[in-house]
Design a protein around this motif. Structure first.
Motif, PDB file in Angstrom:
ATOM      1  N   SER A 317       0.831  -1.208   0.000  1.00  0.00           N
ATOM      2  CA  SER A 317       0.000   0.000   0.000  1.00  0.00           C
ATOM      3  C   SER A 317       0.867   1.260   0.000  1.00  0.00           C
ATOM      4  CB  SER A 317      -0.931   0.006   1.215  1.00  0.00           C
ATOM      5  OG  SER A 317      -0.200   0.123   2.425  1.00  0.00           O
ATOM      6  N   LEU A 318       1.970   1.241   0.723  1.00  0.00           N
ATOM      7  CA  LEU A 318       2.872   2.396   0.742  1.00  0.00           C
ATOM      8  C   LEU A 318       3.498   2.619  -0.628  1.00  0.00           C
ATOM      9  CD1 LEU A 318       4.649   1.799   4.175  1.00  0.00           C
ATOM     10  CD2 LEU A 318       3.016   3.621   3.652  1.00  0.00           C
ATOM     11  N   LEU A 319       3.963   1.538  -1.246  1.00  0.00           N
ATOM     12  CA  LEU A 319       4.567   1.649  -2.575  1.00  0.00           C
ATOM     13  C   LEU A 319       3.541   2.103  -3.613  1.00  0.00           C
ATOM     14  CD1 LEU A 319       6.878  -1.510  -2.666  1.00  0.00           C
ATOM     15  CD2 LEU A 319       7.635   0.866  -2.748  1.00  0.00           C
ATOM     16  N   CYS A 320       2.349   1.531  -3.555  1.00  0.00           N
ATOM     17  CA  CYS A 320       1.311   1.883  -4.529  1.00  0.00           C
ATOM     18  C   CYS A 320       0.911   3.344  -4.414  1.00  0.00           C
ATOM     19  CB  CYS A 320       0.084   0.990  -4.341  1.00  0.00           C
ATOM     20  SG  CYS A 320       0.297  -0.684  -4.985  1.00  0.00           S
ATOM     21  N   HIS A 321       0.793   3.841  -3.193  1.00  0.00           N
ATOM     22  CA  HIS A 321       0.402   5.235  -3.001  1.00  0.00           C
ATOM     23  C   HIS A 321       1.482   6.162  -3.530  1.00  0.00           C
ATOM     24  CE1 HIS A 321      -0.589   9.038  -1.050  1.00  0.00           C
ATOM     25  NE2 HIS A 321      -1.816   8.568  -0.896  1.00  0.00           N
ATOM     26  N   ALA A 322       2.753   5.861  -3.221  1.00  0.00           N
ATOM     27  CA  ALA A 322       3.851   6.701  -3.710  1.00  0.00           C
ATOM     28  C   ALA A 322       3.974   6.612  -5.221  1.00  0.00           C
ATOM     29  CB  ALA A 322       5.163   6.276  -3.037  1.00  0.00           C
ATOM     30  N   ASP A 323       3.775   5.413  -5.763  1.00  0.00           N
ATOM     31  CA  ASP A 323       3.836   5.216  -7.213  1.00  0.00           C
ATOM     32  C   ASP A 323       2.721   5.986  -7.905  1.00  0.00           C
ATOM     33  OD1 ASP A 323       4.475   4.263  -9.717  1.00  0.00           O
ATOM     34  OD2 ASP A 323       3.500   2.333  -9.439  1.00  0.00           O
ATOM     35  N   SER A 324       1.531   5.970  -7.323  1.00  0.00           N
ATOM     36  CA  SER A 324       0.402   6.691  -7.901  1.00  0.00           C
ATOM     37  C   SER A 324       0.659   8.197  -7.894  1.00  0.00           C
ATOM     38  CB  SER A 324      -0.870   6.383  -7.102  1.00  0.00           C
ATOM     39  OG  SER A 324      -1.963   7.126  -7.582  1.00  0.00           O
ATOM     40  N   ASP A 325       1.250   8.688  -6.815  1.00  0.00           N
ATOM     41  CA  ASP A 325       1.565  10.106  -6.732  1.00  0.00           C
ATOM     42  C   ASP A 325       2.649  10.477  -7.749  1.00  0.00           C
ATOM     43  OD1 ASP A 325       1.054  12.622  -5.268  1.00  0.00           O
ATOM     44  OD2 ASP A 325       3.159  12.449  -4.695  1.00  0.00           O
ATOM     45  N   MET A 326       3.604   9.567  -7.939  1.00  0.00           N
ATOM     46  CA  MET A 326       4.636   9.793  -8.952  1.00  0.00           C
ATOM     47  C   MET A 326       4.038   9.837 -10.353  1.00  0.00           C
ATOM     48  SD  MET A 326       6.520   8.202 -11.512  1.00  0.00           S
ATOM     49  CE  MET A 326       6.328   6.467 -11.156  1.00  0.00           C
ATOM     50  N   TYR A 327       3.060   8.973 -10.607  1.00  0.00           N
ATOM     51  CA  TYR A 327       2.413   8.934 -11.925  1.00  0.00           C
ATOM     52  C   TYR A 327       1.712  10.267 -12.219  1.00  0.00           C
ATOM     53  CZ  TYR A 327      -0.628   7.467 -15.758  1.00  0.00           C
ATOM     54  OH  TYR A 327      -1.271   7.382 -16.964  1.00  0.00           O
ATOM     55  N   LYS A 328       1.100  10.852 -11.188  1.00  0.00           N
ATOM     56  CA  LYS A 328       0.463  12.158 -11.360  1.00  0.00           C
ATOM     57  C   LYS A 328       1.511  13.213 -11.722  1.00  0.00           C
ATOM     58  CE  LYS A 328      -3.232  11.130  -8.057  1.00  0.00           C
ATOM     59  NZ  LYS A 328      -3.786  11.463  -6.718  1.00  0.00           N
ATOM     60  N   ALA A 329       2.659  13.148 -11.054  1.00  0.00           N
ATOM     61  CA  ALA A 329       3.749  14.082 -11.367  1.00  0.00           C
ATOM     62  C   ALA A 329       4.243  13.854 -12.794  1.00  0.00           C
ATOM     63  CB  ALA A 329       4.895  13.908 -10.367  1.00  0.00           C
ATOM     64  N   LYS A 330       4.270  12.595 -13.218  1.00  0.00           N
ATOM     65  CA  LYS A 330       4.703  12.254 -14.577  1.00  0.00           C
ATOM     66  C   LYS A 330       3.731  12.838 -15.609  1.00  0.00           C
ATOM     67  CE  LYS A 330       7.435   9.302 -15.450  1.00  0.00           C
ATOM     68  NZ  LYS A 330       8.905   9.367 -15.714  1.00  0.00           N
ATOM     69  N   GLN A 331       2.456  12.778 -15.335  1.00  0.00           N
ATOM     70  CA  GLN A 331       1.458  13.342 -16.238  1.00  0.00           C
ATOM     71  C   GLN A 331       1.577  14.867 -16.336  1.00  0.00           C
ATOM     72  OE1 GLN A 331       0.863  10.186 -17.573  1.00  0.00           O
ATOM     73  NE2 GLN A 331      -0.953  11.308 -18.184  1.00  0.00           N
ATOM     74  N   ARG A 332       1.853  15.504 -15.195  1.00  0.00           N
ATOM     75  CA  ARG A 332       2.051  16.956 -15.210  1.00  0.00           C
ATOM     76  C   ARG A 332       3.266  17.323 -16.047  1.00  0.00           C
ATOM     77  NH1 ARG A 332       0.709  16.340  -9.671  1.00  0.00           N
ATOM     78  NH2 ARG A 332       2.908  16.472  -9.072  1.00  0.00           N
ATOM     79  N   PHE A 333       4.340  16.511 -15.931  1.00  0.00           N
ATOM     80  CA  PHE A 333       5.553  16.755 -16.720  1.00  0.00           C
ATOM     81  C   PHE A 333       5.246  16.646 -18.217  1.00  0.00           C
ATOM     82  CE2 PHE A 333       8.983  14.687 -19.115  1.00  0.00           C
ATOM     83  CZ  PHE A 333       9.963  15.677 -19.056  1.00  0.00           C
ATOM     84  N   LYS A 334       4.467  15.648 -18.598  1.00  0.00           N
ATOM     85  CA  LYS A 334       4.143  15.460 -20.017  1.00  0.00           C
ATOM     86  C   LYS A 334       3.296  16.616 -20.557  1.00  0.00           C
ATOM     87  CE  LYS A 334       4.467  10.401 -20.085  1.00  0.00           C
ATOM     88  NZ  LYS A 334       3.740   9.122 -20.252  1.00  0.00           N
ATOM     89  N   ARG A 335       2.349  17.092 -19.726  1.00  0.00           N
ATOM     90  CA  ARG A 335       1.522  18.217 -20.164  1.00  0.00           C
ATOM     91  C   ARG A 335       2.360  19.481 -20.340  1.00  0.00           C
ATOM     92  NH1 ARG A 335      -2.291  15.882 -16.472  1.00  0.00           N
ATOM     93  NH2 ARG A 335      -1.631  17.336 -14.839  1.00  0.00           N
ATOM     94  N   GLN A 336       3.322  19.687 -19.415  1.00  0.00           N
ATOM     95  CA  GLN A 336       4.205  20.855 -19.519  1.00  0.00           C
ATOM     96  C   GLN A 336       5.076  20.743 -20.752  1.00  0.00           C
ATOM     97  OE1 GLN A 336       6.304  20.864 -15.790  1.00  0.00           O
ATOM     98  NE2 GLN A 336       4.488  21.452 -14.591  1.00  0.00           N
ATOM     99  N   LEU A 337       5.520  19.508 -21.057  1.00  0.00           N
ATOM    100  CA  LEU A 337       6.370  19.285 -22.214  1.00  0.00           C
ATOM    101  C   LEU A 337       5.621  19.593 -23.508  1.00  0.00           C
ATOM    102  CD1 LEU A 337       9.302  18.289 -22.716  1.00  0.00           C
ATOM    103  CD2 LEU A 337       8.363  16.009 -23.117  1.00  0.00           C
ATOM    104  N   ILE A 338       4.365  19.150 -23.560  1.00  0.00           N
ATOM    105  CA  ILE A 338       3.548  19.395 -24.740  1.00  0.00           C
ATOM    106  C   ILE A 338       3.269  20.901 -24.902  1.00  0.00           C
ATOM    107  CG2 ILE A 338       1.256  19.029 -25.753  1.00  0.00           C
ATOM    108  CD1 ILE A 338       1.319  16.220 -24.467  1.00  0.00           C
TER     109      ILE A 338
END
Length: 341
Positions: A317-338
């Motif tokens: 659960s700890l890994l999944c929560h941190a991974d999910s939060d990282m994925y959100k950061a990854k999506q923000r990075f992609k939107r900024q890149l675009i």
């Protein structure tokens, strides 16, 4: 003489049986010294191990020699004219000093040898099965002495048993290293990191108020490998680990979970400490990862848990929560890149 040699063989074989049964290295070396000194009856024995990075010898076990003498020769560089042990290690062959006071190799050590009442030294290199130098096995006496064939055989036999012992533990350490650490970055591998995380969950005695698990993923890592090559990609992974280790301040745990994914486990006394480390991660790895003039970045997610509530969570659960939060950061990075294109 035959009976004495048979007795010696039996004694050394007993040590090898102990080795096969999993005796600790320190206990093995102690037994080896005891057996050798009991056979000689009037000589003092030492085991020095080589540091191959510095070509220096360091005392592993020499209980019968005075402490001041062991300190005086600690860390000596091997060389063709450095005492008996330094020369034996350098030449990878036995060096017999019948009279220390009359041997030029001992010019820099005569005073301390005299103070320790040492008059002779016979030293043989400890060699692995692959002819790799591991250290030296030496024996001293208070009188000038030339070894008999029997005494030389005992010395070389003891060095051989010592080599087998050291090589076994070296192999075990290498296996433990490969089972625990990532071979490229030397960070904990996923299995070992999860074990550390479980220990943190199970430890009720710590007084930190917060436990944080950061999840780090290198942005566009496949593109980095394709554009600059896998050797450069490896540099990015190694540099990321170095920065994570530096940020962890020796209190955190750094793991490579696989590919370009990393994790950092940290504890904090308050939220302000957590915020400072999170900001450092963003600055040093999130946006400031520049290697050989190539700008790289990483997406960072986290989960922050109060120490008093840590036992309500499990590793997944700890890994999944941190991974999910990282994925959100990854999506923000992609939107900024675009948006910047």
């Amino acid at each position: 003489m035959i009976n004495e040699l048979l007795h010696a063989h039996r004694a050394f074989n007993k040590i090898l049986r102990m080795l096969a049964l999993g005796q600790q290295k320190e206990e093995m070396l102690e037994q080896l010294i005891d057996v050798t000194e009991n056979i000689y009856t009037d000589r003092l024995t030492s085991i020095l191990l080589l540091n191959p990075k510095t070509d220096t010898l360091h005392c592993a076990y020499a209980p019968s020699l005075p402490e001041f003498y062991n300190k005086a020769i600690e860390g000596i560089h091997i060389g063709p004219n450095v005492g008996s042990c330094g020369a034996a290690a350098y030449h990878k062959q036995k060096v017999i000093t019948e009279n220390i006071n009359e041997h030029s190799n001992w010019a820099n050590f005569k005073a301390v040898a005299s103070k320790a009442n040492l008059a002779s030294c016979w030293s043989v290199p400890i060699m692995s099965s692959k002819n790799k130098l591991l250290g030296t096995f030496a024996t001293y006496s208070g009188e000038p002495a030339r070894p008999t064939p029997f005494e030389l055989e005992i010395l070389e036999m003891a060095a051989s048993v010592c080599a087998v012992t050291l090589e076994k533990y070296e192999i075990e350490e290498e296996l433990m290293q490969s089972a625990t650490y990532d071979f490229l970055t030397n960070a904990y591998n996923r299995r070992a990191f999860c074990q550390k995380l479980q220990q943190e969950i199970d430890d009720y005695n710590k007084h930190d108020d917060y436990v944080a698990l950061f999840y780090i993923d290198i942005n566009n890592f496949k593109t980095i490998n394709d554009q600059y090559g896998h050797a450069f990609g490896d540099l990015v992974l190694v540099e990321t680990t170095k920065r994570l280790n530096k940020l962890s301040c020796d209190t955190g745990v750094v793991g490579r979970l696989g590919g370009d994914e990393f994790a950092l486990l940290s504890t904090f006394e308050n939220k302000d400490e957590f915020k400072r480390q999170h900001l450092q991660l963003q600055n040093d790895i999130g946006s400031g990862l520049t290697i050989d003039d190539v700008n790289c970045s990483a997406s960072i997610g986290y989960t922050l848990v109060k120490r008093c509530d840590i036992d309500e969570h499990d590793i997944q659960s700890l890994l999944c929560h941190a991974d999910s939060d990282m994925y959100k950061a990854k999506q923000r990075f992609k939107r900024q890149l675009i948006a910047s294109c």
